[in-house]
Design a protein around this motif. Structure first.
Motif, PDB file in Angstrom:
ATOM      1  N   GLU A 151      -4.281  28.181 -21.238  1.00 44.84           N
ATOM      2  CA  GLU A 151      -3.587  27.456 -20.161  1.00 44.84           C
ATOM      3  C   GLU A 151      -3.444  28.386 -18.961  1.00 44.84           C
ATOM      4  OE1 GLU A 151       0.580  25.048 -19.211  1.00 44.84           O
ATOM      5  OE2 GLU A 151       0.137  25.748 -21.244  1.00 44.84           O
ATOM      6  N   VAL A 152      -3.826  27.899 -17.788  1.00 47.61           N
ATOM      7  CA  VAL A 152      -3.783  28.701 -16.572  1.00 47.61           C
ATOM      8  C   VAL A 152      -2.332  28.935 -16.168  1.00 47.61           C
ATOM      9  CG1 VAL A 152      -4.448  28.818 -14.151  1.00 47.61           C
ATOM     10  CG2 VAL A 152      -6.014  27.792 -15.823  1.00 47.61           C
ATOM     11  N   MET A 153      -1.946  30.187 -16.073  1.00 45.89           N
ATOM     12  CA  MET A 153      -0.573  30.549 -15.686  1.00 45.89           C
ATOM     13  C   MET A 153      -0.438  30.696 -14.175  1.00 45.89           C
ATOM     14  SD  MET A 153       0.627  30.569 -18.703  1.00 45.89           S
ATOM     15  CE  MET A 153       2.275  31.188 -18.394  1.00 45.89           C
ATOM     16  N   SER A 154      -1.453  31.317 -13.536  1.00 46.13           N
ATOM     17  CA  SER A 154      -1.393  31.511 -12.084  1.00 46.13           C
ATOM     18  C   SER A 154      -2.808  31.677 -11.544  1.00 46.13           C
ATOM     19  CB  SER A 154      -0.544  32.733 -11.721  1.00 46.13           C
ATOM     20  OG  SER A 154      -1.135  33.917 -12.237  1.00 46.13           O
ATOM     21  N   VAL A 155      -2.959  31.349 -10.259  1.00 46.23           N
ATOM     22  CA  VAL A 155      -4.252  31.469  -9.579  1.00 46.23           C
ATOM     23  C   VAL A 155      -4.009  32.149  -8.234  1.00 46.23           C
ATOM     24  CG1 VAL A 155      -6.241  30.258  -8.626  1.00 46.23           C
ATOM     25  CG2 VAL A 155      -5.106  29.365 -10.673  1.00 46.23           C
TER      26      VAL A 155
ATOM     27  N   GLN B   2     -18.478  29.911  -0.568  1.00 48.55           N
ATOM     28  CA  GLN B   2     -18.187  30.347  -1.923  1.00 48.55           C
ATOM     29  C   GLN B   2     -16.829  31.040  -1.966  1.00 48.55           C
ATOM     30  OE1 GLN B   2     -20.226  33.807  -4.080  1.00 48.55           O
ATOM     31  NE2 GLN B   2     -21.308  32.035  -4.919  1.00 48.55           N
ATOM     32  N   HIS B   3     -16.064  30.776  -3.022  1.00 49.58           N
ATOM     33  CA  HIS B   3     -14.708  31.315  -3.137  1.00 49.58           C
ATOM     34  C   HIS B   3     -14.564  32.089  -4.446  1.00 49.58           C
ATOM     35  CE1 HIS B   3     -13.600  28.456   0.086  1.00 49.58           C
ATOM     36  NE2 HIS B   3     -14.353  27.602  -0.595  1.00 49.58           N
ATOM     37  N   ASP B   4     -13.789  33.168  -4.400  1.00 50.80           N
ATOM     38  CA  ASP B   4     -13.428  33.936  -5.594  1.00 50.80           C
ATOM     39  C   ASP B   4     -11.925  33.852  -5.789  1.00 50.80           C
ATOM     40  OD1 ASP B   4     -16.054  34.774  -6.071  1.00 50.80           O
ATOM     41  OD2 ASP B   4     -15.848  36.465  -4.687  1.00 50.80           O
ATOM     42  N   GLU B   5     -11.485  33.695  -7.033  1.00 50.66           N
ATOM     43  CA  GLU B   5     -10.056  33.632  -7.334  1.00 50.66           C
ATOM     44  C   GLU B   5      -9.769  34.390  -8.628  1.00 50.66           C
ATOM     45  OE1 GLU B   5      -9.283  29.453  -7.490  1.00 50.66           O
ATOM     46  OE2 GLU B   5     -10.311  29.156  -9.404  1.00 50.66           O
ATOM     47  N   ARG B   6      -8.610  35.022  -8.675  1.00 49.38           N
ATOM     48  CA  ARG B   6      -8.160  35.744  -9.870  1.00 49.38           C
ATOM     49  C   ARG B   6      -7.249  34.819 -10.671  1.00 49.38           C
ATOM     50  NH1 ARG B   6     -10.079  39.476 -12.836  1.00 49.38           N
ATOM     51  NH2 ARG B   6     -10.725  40.487 -10.895  1.00 49.38           N
ATOM     52  N   VAL B   7      -7.587  34.632 -11.943  1.00 48.12           N
ATOM     53  CA  VAL B   7      -6.892  33.658 -12.781  1.00 48.12           C
ATOM     54  C   VAL B   7      -6.233  34.368 -13.959  1.00 48.12           C
ATOM     55  CG1 VAL B   7      -7.124  31.527 -14.102  1.00 48.12           C
ATOM     56  CG2 VAL B   7      -8.650  31.961 -12.172  1.00 48.12           C
TER      57      VAL B   7
ATOM     58  N   ILE C  98     -21.420  22.554 -10.139  1.00 48.86           N
ATOM     59  CA  ILE C  98     -21.452  23.271 -11.412  1.00 48.86           C
ATOM     60  C   ILE C  98     -20.161  24.050 -11.617  1.00 48.86           C
ATOM     61  CG2 ILE C  98     -22.668  25.017 -12.765  1.00 48.86           C
ATOM     62  CD1 ILE C  98     -25.216  24.272 -11.269  1.00 48.86           C
ATOM     63  N   THR C  99     -19.710  24.744 -10.576  1.00 49.10           N
ATOM     64  CA  THR C  99     -18.480  25.532 -10.656  1.00 49.10           C
ATOM     65  C   THR C  99     -17.330  24.764 -10.022  1.00 49.10           C
ATOM     66  OG1 THR C  99     -19.067  26.605  -8.562  1.00 49.10           O
ATOM     67  CG2 THR C  99     -19.745  27.693 -10.612  1.00 49.10           C
ATOM     68  N   GLN C 100     -16.120  24.983 -10.538  1.00 56.50           N
ATOM     69  CA  GLN C 100     -14.936  24.271 -10.047  1.00 56.50           C
ATOM     70  C   GLN C 100     -13.753  25.211  -9.939  1.00 56.50           C
ATOM     71  OE1 GLN C 100     -14.045  20.750 -12.290  1.00 56.50           O
ATOM     72  NE2 GLN C 100     -16.070  19.863 -12.016  1.00 56.50           N
ATOM     73  N   PRO C 101     -12.813  24.922  -9.029  1.00 49.52           N
ATOM     74  CA  PRO C 101     -11.616  25.757  -8.928  1.00 49.52           C
ATOM     75  C   PRO C 101     -10.646  25.465 -10.066  1.00 49.52           C
ATOM     76  CG  PRO C 101     -11.468  23.923  -7.394  1.00 49.52           C
ATOM     77  CD  PRO C 101     -12.842  23.862  -8.000  1.00 49.52           C
ATOM     78  N   LEU C 102      -9.786  26.409 -10.357  1.00 48.52           N
ATOM     79  CA  LEU C 102      -8.761  26.237 -11.378  1.00 48.52           C
ATOM     80  C   LEU C 102      -7.400  26.103 -10.722  1.00 48.52           C
ATOM     81  CD1 LEU C 102     -10.010  28.870 -13.985  1.00 48.52           C
ATOM     82  CD2 LEU C 102     -10.065  26.388 -14.220  1.00 48.52           C
ATOM     83  N   HIS C 103      -6.500  25.415 -11.403  1.00 44.90           N
ATOM     84  CA  HIS C 103      -5.135  25.217 -10.905  1.00 44.90           C
ATOM     85  C   HIS C 103      -4.146  25.550 -12.006  1.00 44.90           C
ATOM     86  CE1 HIS C 103      -7.771  22.449  -8.615  1.00 44.90           C
ATOM     87  NE2 HIS C 103      -7.062  22.848  -7.576  1.00 44.90           N
ATOM     88  N   GLN C 104      -2.930  25.837 -11.598  1.00 43.81           N
ATOM     89  CA  GLN C 104      -1.887  26.175 -12.566  1.00 43.81           C
ATOM     90  C   GLN C 104      -1.681  25.026 -13.549  1.00 43.81           C
ATOM     91  OE1 GLN C 104       1.899  27.081 -10.808  1.00 43.81           O
ATOM     92  NE2 GLN C 104       2.570  28.314 -12.551  1.00 43.81           N
TER      93      GLN C 104
END
Length: 371
Positions: free
Chosen positions: A40-44, A62-67, A93-99
């Motif tokens: 389960e994603v805690m923070s993005v 293109q975006h980079d995020e720390r999850v 193909i790639t998707q962003p993640l959310h809390q």
């Protein structure tokens, strides 16, 4: 009486709503049901964004995020991990993640990463809603239709399983058996096993499907398959031609069954109103009904095919390919499937009239003998 009926309907919808909410909360906490890691994603935290351009001039960001993710199962349960997720604005193909997103995780030698989203939390409650509304609004017919659908899904999975475990199996012959059994199950559950309409539709479906597939195979044989690029089918792990024929068979079966049910039900209604109807009048009626259905159904098949191919067609065209190459690489096999299905739709009219007439004469002869 009307108020009581309304209360019963409201109560049924309330039960469906309770089942939806219950399934949502159960599936929200069912990570232990899976063997692969679930988190389960805690923070993005957004790290960076950059604009990219390929050799064809297509621009994308293109975006980079720390999850940070909490593992919910396996021996690493409750462990907090961190990884970088990269996605682009196209999100093909790639998707962003959310809390609070729940995801399946994969681990390489050095780090964790996103494998796929865990979607059962949402699609199963939606499935319960759809089935619940269907059963409430259609009653026993909805129950029988849902049961036949469930059985056909099991039968389809079993057919694929047989193909996987059988050495050198020809998937086309397996799907011939699947089509026969699936057609019988669907019609018997929806219309009843003792209903003459059921057997007339089934005979019509089998006849027109066999004729349509035979015409397709005959053309393939006479032309020696020229212009058919089976090797362009995606994700093929066995002989492509039997796979293509299996796909075509299932498509023809669906289209033919749709038309045969409507047309023969109409002919049976005419037969009940006019027991002494002759072959000529039956032919005229069947032809008119077929003409009404054929155009709409053929266009529906074409639009379904086009809707499925739009993303890949645009991808080919946006990358500098012309229409001819795009059609050959992406659209040709689907168009052939549509044409074979259209042939099946056309043949359903004479096949349906033939079987209605045969069974009508048999019924008259049987009544005459008994009398």
């Amino acid at each position: 009486m009307q108020k009581r009926s309304t209360r019963i309907i409201v109560l049924k919808f309330l039960v469906v709503f309770i089942l939806m909410i219950t399934s949502f909360f159960v599936l929200q906490h069912n990570a232990s049901w899976y063997q692969q890691p679930v988190g389960e994603v805690m923070s993005v935290k957004n790290l960076s964004s950059q604009s990219l351009q390929d050799q064809y001039g297509n621009n994308i960001k293109q975006h980079d995020e720390r999850v940070k993710v909490k593992i919910l199962n396996t021996e690493k349960k409750n462990e907090i991990i961190s990884f970088k997720n990269t996605y682009d604005d196209a999100m093909a193909i790639t998707q962003p993640l959310h809390q609070h997103d729940q995801i399946f995780l994969s681990k390489s030698e050095k780090s964790w990463g996103l494998k796929d989203f865990k979607r059962d939390t949402f699609w199963i409650p939606i499935l319960i809603l759809v089935i619940g509304v269907l059963i409430i609004t259609t009653g026993k017919a909805g129950v029988m239709m849902t049961t036949s659908l469930f059985l056909n899904v099991i039968l389809f999975i079993f057919t694929i399983y047989l193909n996987l475990i059988t050495k050198d199996a020809n998937i086309f012959w397996l799907f011939i058996l699947f089509s026969l059994v699936a057609s019988a199950i669907t019609l018997m559950f929806v219309m009843g096993i003792k209903n003459r309409l059921t057997w007339t539709v089934l005979l019509t479906v089998i006849t027109s499907t066999i004729l349509a597939m035979s015409i397709g195979l005959l053309v393939f044989s006479l032309t020696k398959g020229k212009g058919l690029h089976f090797e362009l089918m995606s994700f093929i792990t066995q002989l492509p031609q039997p796979m293509f024929l299996s796909m075509t068979l299932v498509g023809v079966l669906g289209a033919v069954m749709d038309e045969a049910t409507d047309m023969i039900a109409t002919l049976f209604s005419v037969e009940r109103e006019h027991p002494d109807i002759g072959l000529k009048d039956l032919l005229i009626t069947g032809r008119h009904v077929g003409q009404e259905i054929f155009g709409a159904l053929s266009n529906t098949l074409f639009l379904i095919f086009m809707a499925e191919q739009i993303p890949m067609a645009i991808l080919y065209l946006r990358n500098g390919n012309n229409w001819g190459f795009t059609y050959t690489m992406n659209l040709s096999l689907g168009m052939i499937q549509t044409l074979i299905s259209a042939i099946g739709i056309v043949l359903t009219v004479p096949a349906g009239i033939f079987w209605v007439w045969i069974l009508h004469k048999w019924q008259q002869k049987k009544a005459g003998i008994q009398s």
